[in-house]
Scaffold this motif. Sequence first.
Motif: not given
Length: 308
Positions: A220-225, A232-239, A273-276, A303-304
């Motif tokens: 997935g990814l990490l995002m800082y704002t 904040v961690p975001y899990a990988y999305v499987h399509i 973005a994760l879906m894309f 998904i969400w």
Amino acid sequence: LTSNKAQGEDAMGRFLVAGIIQRETIVKVPSLPIQYSRITRCDETVFGGIGGDAYNVANALKWLGDEVDLLSMIGERDGHLFETKHLDREYVFANLKQTPAAVIFYDNERKQQIFEDVKDLEDTPYDITRFEHALEKADVVVLSNNRFCEPFLEKVRESGKKLAVNFNGIKEERDYKFLEAADIVYISDDEIDYEPYEAMRKLSSEYSMDCIILGMGKSGLLMYTREDDMIVPYAYVHIQEVKNTVGAGNALLSCFLHYYEKTGNYKEAVKYALMFAAYKIGYIGTSKGFMTEQEMEQWYDLIWNRYN
């Protein structure tokens, strides 16, 4: 930072994207590192095309409906590269001896090994007056941390325009100038020397960017704002089935910028973005496999759980 949608406008964004355009050969191998064999014959394993960080980002933004000015340089004999493409070549100059090129090996474990030859790109200056002309029209500037893009930083700062930097490593002295100037940073965990959370804490404390996205592949990814001051961690999305992850980071950044410029919401933008990116890695070729906004709305609900 504000966005068109946040200001009550429905128009798509206007992006200036500067960086590399290159010829690419993508090769699927059984595993990395590659075991020596004089000749290996495998069907459907070698693919060629046009790519590069700037080309891929501009292509994805255009696909999503944005206005895009692509700034780069290619070989003096390669003007035909854009003859059948939907990207405008007004700011792409054929003034290099040869077009940059890369050979990308990848395996089933999503590991990659890239051989990149930028030819004389790093030693050829870009006409700064042409950059200034494109900058006047832009809402958001997206730069790669290439040497030829470094002179653009001062002009962007003077303009007050939003700056996103698509990092290909942070190792050279000039890279820190890009970090100091950026509002939004994207980098892959393959390009850092620290543990991911440590890298995010280090970047967010030493620099003043508003948002950092650290891509971590199937993790997935990490995002800082800065507005939340949180990582904040975001899990990988499987399509769909993964065929090739080359270009996934460029796709993710493009979609994130598109939706952030449209909505002003970092958290919503990263979900799209994760879906894309998840859809894109079901295709081979760095500039292939993009979803439309309509398709993403359908996947968003699945998904969400948008309405739950």
